[in-house]
Structure formats: structure tokens, C-alpha cells
Design a protein around this motif. Structure first.
Motif, PDB file in Angstrom:
ATOM      1  N   LEU A 202     -59.719  15.503 -28.130  1.00 49.79           N
ATOM      2  CA  LEU A 202     -61.068  14.937 -28.201  1.00 49.79           C
ATOM      3  C   LEU A 202     -61.248  14.016 -29.411  1.00 49.79           C
ATOM      4  O   LEU A 202     -61.983  13.025 -29.340  1.00 49.79           O
ATOM      5  CB  LEU A 202     -62.114  16.066 -28.226  1.00 49.79           C
ATOM      6  CG  LEU A 202     -63.569  15.610 -28.078  1.00 49.79           C
ATOM      7  CD1 LEU A 202     -63.829  15.026 -26.699  1.00 49.79           C
ATOM      8  CD2 LEU A 202     -64.539  16.757 -28.344  1.00 49.79           C
ATOM      9  N   GLN A 203     -60.566  14.338 -30.510  1.00 43.99           N
ATOM     10  CA  GLN A 203     -60.698  13.509 -31.716  1.00 43.99           C
ATOM     11  C   GLN A 203     -60.281  12.058 -31.453  1.00 43.99           C
ATOM     12  O   GLN A 203     -60.841  11.137 -32.028  1.00 43.99           O
ATOM     13  CB  GLN A 203     -59.883  14.096 -32.875  1.00 43.99           C
ATOM     14  CG  GLN A 203     -60.518  15.347 -33.492  1.00 43.99           C
ATOM     15  CD  GLN A 203     -61.956  15.123 -33.968  1.00 43.99           C
ATOM     16  OE1 GLN A 203     -62.319  14.042 -34.421  1.00 43.99           O
ATOM     17  NE2 GLN A 203     -62.790  16.135 -33.836  1.00 43.99           N
ATOM     18  N   THR A 204     -59.307  11.885 -30.565  1.00 44.72           N
ATOM     19  CA  THR A 204     -58.867  10.525 -30.231  1.00 44.72           C
ATOM     20  C   THR A 204     -59.997   9.765 -29.546  1.00 44.72           C
ATOM     21  O   THR A 204     -60.271   8.612 -29.870  1.00 44.72           O
ATOM     22  CB  THR A 204     -57.646  10.586 -29.275  1.00 44.72           C
ATOM     23  OG1 THR A 204     -56.791  11.617 -29.705  1.00 44.72           O
ATOM     24  CG2 THR A 204     -56.917   9.271 -29.246  1.00 44.72           C
ATOM     25  N   ALA A 205     -60.647  10.439 -28.597  1.00 48.19           N
ATOM     26  CA  ALA A 205     -61.757   9.794 -27.878  1.00 48.19           C
ATOM     27  C   ALA A 205     -62.898   9.461 -28.831  1.00 48.19           C
ATOM     28  O   ALA A 205     -63.537   8.421 -28.727  1.00 48.19           O
ATOM     29  CB  ALA A 205     -62.240  10.705 -26.762  1.00 48.19           C
ATOM     30  N   ILE A 206     -63.135  10.375 -29.784  1.00 46.82           N
ATOM     31  CA  ILE A 206     -64.215  10.161 -30.752  1.00 46.82           C
ATOM     32  C   ILE A 206     -63.885   8.960 -31.648  1.00 46.82           C
ATOM     33  O   ILE A 206     -64.698   8.054 -31.810  1.00 46.82           O
ATOM     34  CB  ILE A 206     -64.469  11.442 -31.585  1.00 46.82           C
ATOM     35  CG1 ILE A 206     -65.120  12.516 -30.688  1.00 46.82           C
ATOM     36  CG2 ILE A 206     -65.354  11.151 -32.802  1.00 46.82           C
ATOM     37  CD1 ILE A 206     -65.262  13.880 -31.325  1.00 46.82           C
ATOM     38  N   LYS A 207     -62.657   8.970 -32.172  1.00 49.22           N
ATOM     39  CA  LYS A 207     -62.249   7.866 -33.059  1.00 49.22           C
ATOM     40  C   LYS A 207     -62.290   6.519 -32.323  1.00 49.22           C
ATOM     41  O   LYS A 207     -62.577   5.489 -32.921  1.00 49.22           O
ATOM     42  CB  LYS A 207     -60.844   8.111 -33.605  1.00 49.22           C
ATOM     43  CG  LYS A 207     -60.861   8.915 -34.899  1.00 49.22           C
ATOM     44  CD  LYS A 207     -59.435   9.105 -35.426  1.00 49.22           C
ATOM     45  CE  LYS A 207     -59.254  10.530 -35.917  1.00 49.22           C
ATOM     46  NZ  LYS A 207     -57.924  11.081 -35.610  1.00 49.22           N
ATOM     47  N   ALA A 208     -61.985   6.544 -31.038  1.00 49.43           N
ATOM     48  CA  ALA A 208     -61.950   5.301 -30.257  1.00 49.43           C
ATOM     49  C   ALA A 208     -63.336   4.891 -29.759  1.00 49.43           C
ATOM     50  O   ALA A 208     -63.476   3.876 -29.085  1.00 49.43           O
ATOM     51  CB  ALA A 208     -61.003   5.465 -29.074  1.00 49.43           C
ATOM     52  N   ASN A 209     -64.353   5.716 -30.062  1.00 50.06           N
ATOM     53  CA  ASN A 209     -65.713   5.455 -29.548  1.00 50.06           C
ATOM     54  C   ASN A 209     -65.722   5.286 -28.030  1.00 50.06           C
ATOM     55  O   ASN A 209     -66.389   4.397 -27.500  1.00 50.06           O
ATOM     56  CB  ASN A 209     -66.311   4.186 -30.176  1.00 50.06           C
ATOM     57  CG  ASN A 209     -66.727   4.418 -31.597  1.00 50.06           C
ATOM     58  OD1 ASN A 209     -67.456   5.350 -31.897  1.00 50.06           O
ATOM     59  ND2 ASN A 209     -66.215   3.595 -32.493  1.00 50.06           N
ATOM     60  N   GLN A 210     -64.971   6.138 -27.354  1.00 49.73           N
ATOM     61  CA  GLN A 210     -64.913   6.064 -25.898  1.00 49.73           C
ATOM     62  C   GLN A 210     -66.321   6.241 -25.329  1.00 49.73           C
ATOM     63  O   GLN A 210     -67.097   7.057 -25.818  1.00 49.73           O
ATOM     64  CB  GLN A 210     -63.991   7.183 -25.412  1.00 49.73           C
ATOM     65  CG  GLN A 210     -63.468   6.980 -24.030  1.00 49.73           C
ATOM     66  CD  GLN A 210     -62.245   7.881 -23.783  1.00 49.73           C
ATOM     67  OE1 GLN A 210     -61.305   7.890 -24.563  1.00 49.73           O
ATOM     68  NE2 GLN A 210     -62.288   8.622 -22.699  1.00 49.73           N
ATOM     69  N   ALA A 211     -66.667   5.470 -24.297  1.00 51.43           N
ATOM     70  CA  ALA A 211     -68.041   5.509 -23.783  1.00 51.43           C
ATOM     71  C   ALA A 211     -68.374   6.850 -23.126  1.00 51.43           C
ATOM     72  O   ALA A 211     -69.470   7.373 -23.282  1.00 51.43           O
ATOM     73  CB  ALA A 211     -68.256   4.382 -22.772  1.00 51.43           C
TER      74      ALA A 211
END
Ligand SMILES: [Zn+2]
Length: 425
Positions: A202-211
Motif C-alpha cells: 500500500l505504501q507504494t500506492a500512497i507514495k505514487a498518489n494513485q487515484a
């Protein structure tokens, strides 16, 4: 093929033209604003948009300039959005039937999670009202072969933006560096990137500002890694405006949480023909044939218990996220025994089981979906100038979320549709 579809859809002129409507003496669930329920209202719809909502007066029933719908004892709410859709195999459910299923179940917006080039034309035909279908938002999947470079991805994102895709879907693949680079290019291009969570981290999605993050597992994994850290995780999701679409029904079905009879009785199953039902049953049996020996029975029971625990634990997180105003979305996902449109009611029941209020669930399937696309000024609630995508229910879904099944009439951009007509063979 396309021409034939257009012909079929337009053969009855009423599908192709919006009417000016007056819905009298109806109970309105506006979704937005202070009140959750406005009793005895008159709603006027003009040129496909909501013109006004005012307290009902008897004289409204005499307005000859509009088509009158008597809303006495009924409940009006915005149409729902299924936010994680895959178009079915045409042989199983033809596209026009898929759209009609959705409309009949009260779904007036679809977010398609895996686009093919033909979907651009399809969406344009829907926008031009040549096809009777819910409003459609489409995505194109990121290429993920191992030889791809950052330059290729940049070209891909820019081309996708130019072609008019609504967002990009990440499924799998890419190195972490390429994933972040793509996320950044998407953001700079003003094209949202939504989809699976990179490596379930999940941290990857957060860092990437995934919509949006699809499916529940990465959230549960993050919680189990460090439960005390979860309030921070929720804050990060909120601050970065990341939506969560857990698609629970899919995992309830494939995690054997339903018995064979439950599966057959899911909402809308009576509209599924015998061939497709047999195909779904075979698909399900084949998948579980690995447990078909007495020795494997223990393993099967263990799997059921493990999935049950995971879904129970996630349910608690779903409630916490809802209470903390993390932006949630809702969809059953595509699966055997998920009848397009109708399975929304099943997914809503799972949110209710997790402890979310009926009002919160109704907001998720309407207003939150509009917010995801930054379209909350255009649809997703009952307010002046919003698109008239509405459903008229015989019973109040605020009392019981299951009342979402009591659809009397669907209004799509001002067009009046009856479920019984849409479901006619
Ligand atoms: Zn999916």
C-alpha cells in the motif's frame, strides 16, 4: 456490428429522447446537504437536468407541460455508479444486455477497469445518446512487458491522454522506478492512474498518489504489518485523495463464503439464462476440484476459515475508514454469480454487515463516485443543475439497504426507463 447495435437501441424512440418531467409528492434522498431525507417534494427535470426540488403542492399534479410521475410513497435518489466494471464476454452477456441489466438495477454510471480501443467509440456513442447505456468512464491498461522504458511509458501516457481515456489502469509488472515515473507522468498529464496495488504494498500506492486502490488485500496487509500505524495510513489516504474500492463480493464468492444455494439466489440470478448458469457452476466447480478428495477436506475448511477471518478483519477496517472519511468506492467486480448491476445490492449488504450506515453506503455509490472523477458538480446528488440520473424506489433504502432492490423507475439523463421493459427478453 456497431450499426446493428445502434439500430436495436434506437428502434424505440423513447430511449433516444429525454423528456421534461415532474415527479410529484416524492420523498427525496438528496445525498448532499444537511438533510438525509426530504419528505413530500416535487422534482422538476428539464433538458436532462434537475431544475428544482421544492415542497409538493397539489397544483403540481396539473402541470400539463411535462410528463408527470406520481412519486407518492416512493423514494428518489441519484443513480448508482459501479466503480469496478469489466465488460462481459459477448457470448455470455451481449453488451446491450449488460447495459440494460445495469440500468434495470439502478446503475447509471460505470467505471470500466480494462479498456480496449473500441471502448473509445463506444463511450462516444453513449455520450451522443446513440446507445442506451449508463454513463461510461473508460481506462486503458499500462503496458508492462519487461523491455519497456520510461520513454515508452511517457509516450503511452501522453498518447492515452490525447485519445481521451478517462484514466489509466495499473494491473501488474514494471520495476518500482518505472512505476513511480509513470505515476508522476500521469499526474503531470492530468490523467488519473488507478488500479491494483504495486506488489500489494500500500505504501507504494500512497507514495505514487494513485487515484484509487482496487481490492481489499493491500489495506488489510498494511494493517496487519503495524496495526497502531493504521490511523496514519488513513490520514495519508485522505491527504492524497486516494479512493479505496475493495470489491468484496468477488472474494466472498471465490473464498467459498457462500453455499451453492446462496450463489444461485444472489440478486438478479433469475435473469441469467441456463447456459450461463451452467458455465458459472462449472467454472466454480473446476476451480474447487482441487479439494475434491476426503483428504483435502480439512484444507478446504481451513481456507474457508482463513478467508472468513480476513474478510471479517477487513470489515472492521472498512468501518474505520468510513468513520474517518477515507473516500470509499463500491463494486462487486466481475465474477461468476455477480449479475451485472444487480450484484451492487449484494456488495452494499457487505458494507452494511461491516457496520456502515445505510446513508453512508448510499453516499459511496453516488456522490463519492462523482467526486472520484471530479464531477461532483455535474452528478452524484439531487441538486439543481445536476444530471438527472435518478432512481425511484418503492421502499426507503435509508431504512434497509436491501430496499435498493425495489426499483420502480430509472431516469437516465431525463429518459424514463422501466426495469420490466429493460429486462424483457
Ligand atoms: Zn477487476
Amino acid at each position: 456490428m456497431k450499426k446493428i447495435i445502434l439500430l436495436v437501441f434506437c428502434i424505440t424512440a423513447k430511449y433516444c429522447s429525454a423528456q421534461n418531467l415532474i415527479i410529484t409528492n416524492v420523498n427525496v434522498i438528496p445525498i448532499e446537504g444537511k438533510e438525509t431525507l426530504l419528505k413530500n417534494q416535487t422534482v422538476i427535470i428539464k433538458d436532462g437536468k434537475i431544475e428544482s426540488t421544492t415542497p409538493f403542492k397539489q397544483e403540481h399534479t396539473k402541470d400539463k407541460s411535462k410528463t408527470i410521475i406520481d412519486g407518492t410513497g416512493k423514494y428518489l435518489m441519484p443513480g448508482m455508479a459501479d466503480m469496478h466494471v469489466h465488460f462481459p464476454n459477448e457470448k455470455d452477456i451481449p453488451l446491450q444486455q449488460f447495459f440494460k441489466f445495469n440500468l434495470a438495477a439502478g446503475v447509471t454510471t460505470l467505471r470500466s477497469m480494462r479498456g480496449e480501443p473500441r471502448h473509445l467509440t463506444l463511450r462516444d456513442s453513449i455520450t451522443k445518446k446513440l446507445i442506451l447505456a449508463p454513463d461510461l468512464y473508460i481506462s486503458i491498461s499500462l503496458p508492462s512487458d519487461s523491455t519497456i522504458t520510461d520513454k515508452d511509458l511517457e509516450k503511452f501516457v501522453k498518447q492515452s491522454k490525447k485519445e481521451g481515456w478517462d484514466f489509466i489502469k495499473y494491473i501488474s509488472g514494471l520495476t518500482p522506478t518505472l512505476f513511480y515515473t509513470t505515476a508522476l507522468i500521469s499526474k503531470e498529464s492530468g490523467l488519473k492512474m488507478a488500479g491494483h496495488v504495486y506488489n500489494q504494498d500500500l505504501q507504494t500506492a500512497i507514495k505514487a498518489n494513485q487515484a484509487s486502490v482496487e481490492h481489499y488485500q493491500s489495506i488489510l496487509k498494511e494493517f496487519r504489518k503495524d496495526s497502531l500505524h493504521f490511523p496514519d495510513v488513513m490520514n495519508q489516504l485522505k491527504e492524497r485523495n486516494i479512493y479505496v474500492c475493495p470489491t468484496l463480493s468477488f472474494y466472498y464468492i471465490w473464498g467459498m463464503q457462500y453455499g451453492a444455494d446462496d450463489l444461485k439466489e444472489r440478486n438478479g440470478m433469475k435473469y441469467i439464462n441456463i447456459e450461463l448458469l451452467s458455465k458459472w457452476e462449472k467454472e466454480y466447480d473446476d476451480y474447487y476440484s482441487k479439494y475434491n478428495t476426503p483428504a483435502k477436506e480439512e484444507e478446504r475448511l481451513k481456507t474457508i476459515a482463513r478467508v472468513k477471518q480476513s474478510l471479517y478483519d477487513f470489515g472492521k477496517l472498512l468501518k474505520r475508514m468510513s468513520d474517518a472519511n477515507v473516500k470509499l468506492l463500491l463494486s462487486p467486480d466481475e465474477s461468476a454469480f455477480n449479475v451485472p448491476g444487480f450484484a451492487m445490492a449484494e456488495e452494499m449488504k457487505l458494507y452494511q454487515k461491516a457496520g456502515l450506515s445505510n446513508a453512508a453506503i448510499l453516499k459511496i455509490v453516488t456522490y463519492n463516485a462523482a467526486c472520484f472523477f471530479n464531477k461532483e458538480n455535474e452528478w452524484g446528488s439531487i441538486a439543481k443543475n445536476k444530471r438527472a440520473n435518478l432512481i425511484l424506489l418503492d421502499k426507503n433504502p435509508l431504512d434497509d439497504i436491501d430496499n435498493i432492490k425495489t426499483i420502480n423507475t430509472v431516469i437516465l439523463g431525463g429518459k424514463v426507463l422501466k426495469p420490466e421493459d429493460l429486462l424483457k427478453k
